[in-house]
Enzyme design. Sequence first.
Site, short mmCIF file in Angstrom:
data_model
loop_
_atom_site.label_atom_id
_atom_site.label_comp_id
_atom_site.label_asym_id
_atom_site.label_seq_id
_atom_site.Cartn_x
_atom_site.Cartn_y
_atom_site.Cartn_z
N ASP A 116 0.84 -1.21 0.00
CA ASP A 116 0.00 0.00 0.00
C ASP A 116 0.88 1.26 0.00
O ASP A 116 0.37 2.38 -0.10
CB ASP A 116 -1.02 0.00 1.14
N SER A 117 2.20 1.07 0.03
CA SER A 117 3.12 2.19 -0.22
C SER A 117 2.87 2.76 -1.62
O SER A 117 3.33 3.87 -1.93
CB SER A 117 4.58 1.72 -0.09
N LYS B 270 -1.30 -9.41 2.60
CA LYS B 270 -0.57 -9.00 3.80
C LYS B 270 -1.46 -8.02 4.57
O LYS B 270 -2.16 -7.20 3.96
CB LYS B 270 0.75 -8.32 3.41
N GLU C 212 -1.54 -5.70 8.53
CA GLU C 212 -0.75 -5.21 9.66
C GLU C 212 -1.41 -5.56 10.99
O GLU C 212 -2.64 -5.51 11.10
CB GLU C 212 -0.58 -3.69 9.55
N GLU D 178 9.05 -4.72 10.55
CA GLU D 178 9.46 -3.39 10.07
C GLU D 178 9.98 -2.53 11.23
O GLU D 178 9.29 -2.38 12.26
CB GLU D 178 8.29 -2.67 9.37
#
Length: 277
Positions: free
Chosen positions: A46-47, A115, A117, A184
């Site tokens: 989503d970057s 993915k 978070e 991260e």
Amino acid sequence: MKSRLGLNLFREMKLRKEKITMLTAYNAWQARMAEKAGAEMLLVGDSVGMVEHGFPDTLDVTLEMMVLHCAAVSRGSEKAFLIGDLPFLTYEVDEREAVRNAGRLVREGRVQAVKLEGGVNRFETIRAIVRAGIPVMGHVGLTPQTSIALGGYKVQGKDRESARRVLEDAMAVEKAGAFAIVLECVPSPLARLITEKLSIPTIGIGAGPDCDGQVLVLHDVLDLYGTFRPKFVKVFADGGKILLEGLEKYVSEVKQGEFPSGEHGFTMDEGLLEELK
Ligand code: KIV
């Protein structure tokens, strides 16, 4: 039908202590290049919101955007294992919605896994998606979608309480059935400990050299993203400079009347031209 790398490979690579390489990709040409370079995993992160759409963070990214980018990456690659990010608020409300949205990335975006978070707080969500038959990659430590709650883009796990939280999150992700996990911005020794404790592969970004694999944003690797550069980024090629030089040369040659020259044009029958005149 494309024959892509399978999930078993990544567990085997962890056991063999062979590093897994993951790169982000957001469209077909990036996917083609990252795969050609040898990356086994491509993450449609989503970057994309920041590096391709010019948003200040990832919060504006929608599922529709992700579906389009995932599908483009799928078309541009043949072998790599593809993972699509579930964007902010597409999996937090309830498990049914999370499964439905993960399903869209797989069915319409043609990725092999999603993915998301979070750790302990996403245990049920990961479990529900995995039970629906969709492989999940976890993401703990600095989780950009909830960076406001974390107090900004900060390294996580430096003090006792925070280190414990990151460790418990990672263990919850494994227990919930995820096939791999991104760590991260966590201190290198903590990332090493987590990597030793988990049987699923850890993929580090700002997590030191001892993770089972590494990921970087393609635009960071090639220096395509302008000014901001996190400490953990290493630039491997002056892509932005090379591209800018090429574009400047194009503009200059058009202005000077040097491009296009005869060799870039097409001829036609002289008689026909006379007739038209
Ligand atoms: O969105 C993304 O690119 C990511 C990576 C930085 C892990 O989540």
